[in-house]
Scaffold this motif. Structure first.
Motif, PDB file in Angstrom:
ATOM      1  N   CYS A  10      -8.414  60.386  38.651  1.00  0.00           N
ATOM      2  CA  CYS A  10      -7.696  61.592  37.744  1.00  0.00           C
ATOM      3  C   CYS A  10      -6.370  60.783  37.305  1.00  0.00           C
ATOM      4  O   CYS A  10      -5.917  61.458  36.391  1.00  0.00           O
ATOM      5  CB  CYS A  10      -7.462  62.480  38.682  1.00  0.00           C
ATOM      6  N   GLU A  61     -10.186  62.157  47.593  1.00  0.00           N
ATOM      7  CA  GLU A  61     -10.920  62.398  46.398  1.00  0.00           C
ATOM      8  C   GLU A  61     -12.241  62.842  46.452  1.00  0.00           C
ATOM      9  O   GLU A  61     -12.821  63.084  47.472  1.00  0.00           O
ATOM     10  CB  GLU A  61     -10.935  60.883  45.732  1.00  0.00           C
ATOM     11  N   ARG A  62     -12.625  63.455  45.223  1.00  0.00           N
ATOM     12  CA  ARG A  62     -13.899  63.869  45.164  1.00  0.00           C
ATOM     13  C   ARG A  62     -14.918  63.394  43.884  1.00  0.00           C
ATOM     14  O   ARG A  62     -14.080  62.842  43.188  1.00  0.00           O
ATOM     15  CB  ARG A  62     -13.956  65.545  45.065  1.00  0.00           C
ATOM     16  N   PRO A  90     -17.304  63.697  40.853  1.00  0.00           N
ATOM     17  CA  PRO A  90     -17.636  64.870  40.045  1.00  0.00           C
ATOM     18  C   PRO A  90     -19.040  65.269  40.178  1.00  0.00           C
ATOM     19  O   PRO A  90     -19.945  64.651  40.717  1.00  0.00           O
ATOM     20  CB  PRO A  90     -17.714  63.960  38.639  1.00  0.00           C
ATOM     21  N   GLN A 105      -9.736  64.628  41.656  1.00  0.00           N
ATOM     22  CA  GLN A 105     -10.816  64.184  40.916  1.00  0.00           C
ATOM     23  C   GLN A 105     -10.715  62.644  41.147  1.00  0.00           C
ATOM     24  O   GLN A 105      -9.850  61.961  40.990  1.00  0.00           O
ATOM     25  CB  GLN A 105     -11.084  64.509  39.810  1.00  0.00           C
ATOM     26  N   GLU A 128     -11.215  64.329  31.319  1.00  0.00           N
ATOM     27  CA  GLU A 128     -11.963  63.473  32.277  1.00  0.00           C
ATOM     28  C   GLU A 128     -12.576  62.341  31.394  1.00  0.00           C
ATOM     29  O   GLU A 128     -12.899  62.643  30.081  1.00  0.00           O
ATOM     30  CB  GLU A 128     -12.871  64.095  33.138  1.00  0.00           C
ATOM     31  N   ASP A 151     -21.065  60.183  35.170  1.00  0.00           N
ATOM     32  CA  ASP A 151     -19.809  60.238  35.865  1.00  0.00           C
ATOM     33  C   ASP A 151     -19.491  58.672  35.886  1.00  0.00           C
ATOM     34  O   ASP A 151     -20.281  57.591  35.217  1.00  0.00           O
ATOM     35  CB  ASP A 151     -19.788  60.836  37.305  1.00  0.00           C
TER      36      ASP A 151
END
Length: 900
Positions: A70, A401-402, A404, A67, A826, A417
């Motif tokens: 993160c 990474e990704r 949300p 994430q 988060e 986000d």
């Protein structure tokens, strides 16, 4: 006429010249795209690409597991290890081509049918907002040896199927979702890549042009940037999967390649990461020859090269590392009239900060582009497009990474986000497809001015809109606007209209252990006060008198049963033996005991309860308690203080109505109730008492109603956070989850956490959801909060980035909030449209201005908000308080009109 013919002829010639220059005359450049694939077929649902040079490929669609923001270095390292293990699994003769596609899109909202007014305003506010989306594809390619005649090899085909299956299984075992693309999906993706257009379902191309420094097509153009120039490889001496940035004096890890998703002014970016897996034996032999060649020429630079190769050989021998060939490039697409040099400068600066110097060469644009098609990576030139390194280093340069995404859950609470796009989460942590918590109780801490009430308004509004019954205990009018919008019941305590209830009036089936404990705590609170700890004897006495009170009302006292009489007889026999005369006969003793039992029965028969109320309980208990003490020879109980303390709530007492008038029966059917008890927050007698009774009202609603329920206790929870109430609060928290309910407390004081064992034991330990707003004011003393809430170092890093990232561009005012559900945490944004803001505001001037609109227009709360926000928008004033002051100064509805 002749002139027009000449102009037309010249134009045609120029067009032909440009076409020949760009695509050739029907030679290789014109056919280059047609010569990539031989076919794309479905094999058991998996699209397999066959290139004309004999390579086999399969494409996986996947999500990077790390994430963004993160703050956990372990996650970056773990994913890098996954990628390295994939390389080891595939082995010689395979290539991994990872493509991360970043596309600028516009938020379209979610079509959930008819919405409430505020939800509709919310999605309308965000509609059209630009954001970056990320999709990831992993292509596994099997090499075809070009020196041999291409023919079908069953053993190689079987090996290919086994290897791609292992890759999918490894990803699944590591918790990374992935699936194979079908043949049609692969064709569509290849078309999208060719057009460098990833937003629309239909792909079209026109005016494809190739120049020395970019490729143009239609209204767009793109440039290929090779990250490493093999003639002058500039990489940091130490490389790892992440790099650190400083946020609010806190070290925050981000992906080493994080800059590729935030290039300014782009339409899309494709980050191609290609790793070729050669024969380890051959590469080691080549290294050895290279080392010997350098050693034969004794000069400083060659000696350094020899030492470097020795280190690599030792590392491979000691840790079984894998040598790989790599290629990394970026396809950066911009509008046709955009300045690509701006992107180039940005990339050079960004990569320079991590010690990487991107290639300055751009003359092989088309060759790089074609070689980066999925499945066609082996067409990349071995001499100047690939460089040798270890698999560990290659995985560090891959993007991990990704961004949300909204969660799969029926309970959707929307936040933004960190780039400002709405995402839905399951705030309870237990209703979504992925269960995160065992209970949905929450604890919220935010200092004054951190946006705590604004955030809670947003959450409660969304819960209510999704069929949740809301009960709130407030001490500052924070929810008055939302309650009025929802058409709920807003109950405030005043001397003329106190909050009155009759907690003693219950049905026979409600007579259970929990209810008895509540009533016992209620009586003890009135008698002993807020902070006192009652003795065991005092608790037993109150329990007994409550039990007898209800027994008399529901059944009447008809005398002791045989078992009760036998027990009394044994007890009195012992007492008589210690106080009797030596001359007493057994008959005398029996007569005396029977007489005492008869007297006890007569006294109890004389006590009658005709109605259930505090008044009747007071009368019964004050008459019964002295006899209970006397019959059981209990001393040290201050009956006088009991009578005097409870008399305040009896007929003629100061608070005679508080516990003797039935609560409004319609409250049970109300879906939104706010109890505003700010006027009694300093009353040490009423404040805890009323809070406790309200909590009991919620319990009754919780037990009977079948839908979701939530109880939110703002600062009022401190009224019941005493040792006496700990047991009851603990019961409330533990019981709520069994009845599809959640209980939350909200506070703003640090001392409330670190100074109260009740908070820790009864509230925090039974709250699986922790909500923290900006903790900057507590930073120097945060270790105490960290210890009590059990926060990890990773979570603390996230908390101290709240409201500190450079993510405000293009967004209106917002606040960020840290949410931990179970083990998942988060940081999200709370950003709302003006309609929601005016519903939640606690600013006095703004509330008065809205009330003025409602009063003068004679309309509903919603209509007043609509009119107010319409005038606000037409005024051109951005600040809410400034517009409210203008309305208040005018003293009327402004009725502004659009300027023509």
């Amino acid at each position: 006429m002749t002139l027009y013919v000449i102009i037309f002829f010249v134009a045609v010639c120029l067009g032909m010249s440009v076409s020949v220059y760009c695509f050739g005359t029907g030679s290789k450049r014109a056919k280059i795209f047609k010569e990539i694939y031989f076919s794309i077929e479905d094999i058991e649902g998996m699209g397999v690409l066959y290139t004309k040079t004999g390579e086999l490929s399969a494409v996986l669609s996947m999500r990077n597991p790390v994430q963004k923001h993160c703050a956990d270095t372990a996650e970056y390292n773990a994913y890098a290890n996954v990628l390295t293990s994939l390389m080891a699994t595939l082995g010689e003769g395979y290539a991994i081509h990872k493509q991360d596609v970043f596309t600028r899109k516009r938020y379209r909202g979610e079509d959930n049918g008819k919405r409430e007014y505020l939800s509709d305003s919310y999605f309308r506010y965000f509609k059209g907002r630009e954001y970056t989306d990320c999709t990831t594809f992993l292509t596994i390619t099997q090499e075809n040896r070009k020196e041999r005649l291409f023919s079908y090899d069953g053993r190689k085909w079987k090996d290919f199927l086994v290897k791609v299956g292992k890759v999918r299984d490894q990803l699944r075992d590591r918790g990374i979702s992935s699936r194979f693309l079908s043949a049609d999906e692969v064709r569509h993706y290849a078309d999208q890549y060719l057009a460098q257009h990833f937003t629309d379902g239909h792909v079209s191309m026109s005016n494809f042009q190739v120049t020395d420094d970019h490729i143009g097509l239609g209204g767009r153009k793109f440039k290929m940037y090779s990250l490493v120039d093999v003639d002058n490889i500039v990489l940091p001496t130490l490389i790892r999967p992440y790099t650190n940035i400083e946020v609010n004096n806190i070290t925050m890890p981000v992906d080493l390649m994080t800059m590729v998703d935030s290039i300014p002014g782009v339409l899309s970016v494709v980050y191609n990461q290609v790793v070729f897996l050669p024969s380890q034996k051959q590469e080691m032999s080549r290294l050895a020859k290279k080392k010997n060649r350098h050693a034969s020429l004794p000069n400083p630079s060659n000696q350094i090269a020899v030492e470097d190769i020795k280190k690599v050989e030792e590392l491979i021998a000691r840790e079984n590392k894998q040598l790989v060939y790599c290629h990394f490039n970026l396809v950066v697409t911009v509008a046709a009239d955009a300045d690509l040099q701006r992107c180039t400068n940005h990339l050079e600066n960004a990569f320079g900060r991590i010690g990487v110097q991107i290639s300055q060469r751009a003359y092989n644009q088309l060759e790089l582009f074609v070689g980066s098609f999925p499945g066609n990576c082996y067409s990349l030139n071995k001499d100047y497009d690939r460089f040798l390194t270890l698999s560990d280093a290659a995985s560090c340069l891959m993007y991990k990474e990704r961004l949300p995404k909204s969660e799969d859950t029926p309970l959707k609470v929307y936040y933004t986000d960190r780039q400002g796009v709405p995402v839905a989460i399951d705030i309870s942590g237990k209703e979504g497809a992925r269960k995160l918590t065992d209970n949905s109780n929450f604890f919220c801490l935010g200092p004054s001015g951190s946006g705590k009430s604004f955030h809670m308004n947003s959450v409660i509004r969304q819960l209510w809109e999704q069929g949740t019954d809301v009960v709130m205990v407030d001490t500052g009018n924070s929810y008055e606007g939302l309650c009025e919008y929802a058409g709920g019941k807003y109950i405030s305590y005043t001397e003329e209209h106190p909050i009155t209830m009759n907690p003693f009036r219950i049905q026979r089936e409600e007579l259970n252990v929990e209810k008895m404990d509540f009533l016992k705590n209620l009586v003890m609170l009135i008698w002993k006060g807020y902070s006192a700890v009652p003795s065991k004897i005092e608790e037993l006495l109150i329990e007994q008198v409550i039990k007898e009170y209800y027994e008399v009302y529901f059944n009447g006292f008809k005398g002791y049963s045989k078992s009760q009489r036998d027990a009394l007889h044994k007890k009195l026999l012992i007492e008589t033996a210690t106080e009797g005369k030596p001359t007493d006969t057994n008959e005398d003793v029996e007569n005396r005991i029977n007489k005492r039992i008869a007297e006890m029965e007569d006294r109890r028969r004389a006590l009658v309860v005709s109605e259930l109320s505090f008044n009747s309980f007071f009368e019964y208990s004050t008459a019964r308690l002295p006899y209970i003490c006397n019959e059981n020879r209990i001393t040290g109980i201050d009956i006088s203080s009991y009578n005097y303390s409870l008399s305040e709530f009896y007929r003629g007492g100061t608070y005679e109505r508080t516990l003797n008038e039935n609560i409004d029966s319609s409250l049970f059917d109300e879906t939104f109730i706010v109890f505003e008890i700010d006027t009694i927050k300093d009353n040490k007698t009423l404040f805890p008492l009323v809070t406790l009774i309200i909590m009991d009202v919620f319990i009754q609603k919780m037990r009977i109603k079948k839908n979701r329920k939530v109880l939110v206790i703002e600062e009022a929870w401190k009224a019941v956070a005493s040792p006496m109430m700990a047991e009851y609060i603990q019961y409330l928290y533990k019981t709520a989850r069994k009845f599809w309910a959640m209980v939350g407390v909200v506070t703003q004081e640090l001392q409330d956490i670190i100074g109260s064992p009740i908070v820790k034991e009864a509230i925090i330990n039974n709250s699986d959801v922790t909500i923290l707003l900006d903790q900057g004011k507590f930073k120097e003393r945060f270790d105490d909060i960290k210890a009590i809430l059990g926060l990890t170092d990773v979570e603390c890093r996230k908390i101290f980035t709240i409201n500190r990232l450079e993510n405000t561009e293009g967004r209106s005012f917002f606040r960020e909030v840290f949410i931990r559900r179970g083990l998942v945490s988060e940081v999200y944004g709370v950003e709302e449209p003006r309609e929601c803001y005016m519903t939640y505001t606690t600013e006095r001037a703004e509330k008065e201005a809205l009330k003025l609109y409602k009063s003068e227009l004679g309309c509903s709360h919603q209509q007043a908000i609509e009119a107010y926000c319409r005038d606000w928008a037409l005024s051109g004033i951005s600040k809410s308080l400034e517009f409210a002051q203008k309305v208040n100064k005018a003293g009327r509805v402004l009725h502004l009109q659009k300027k023509t």
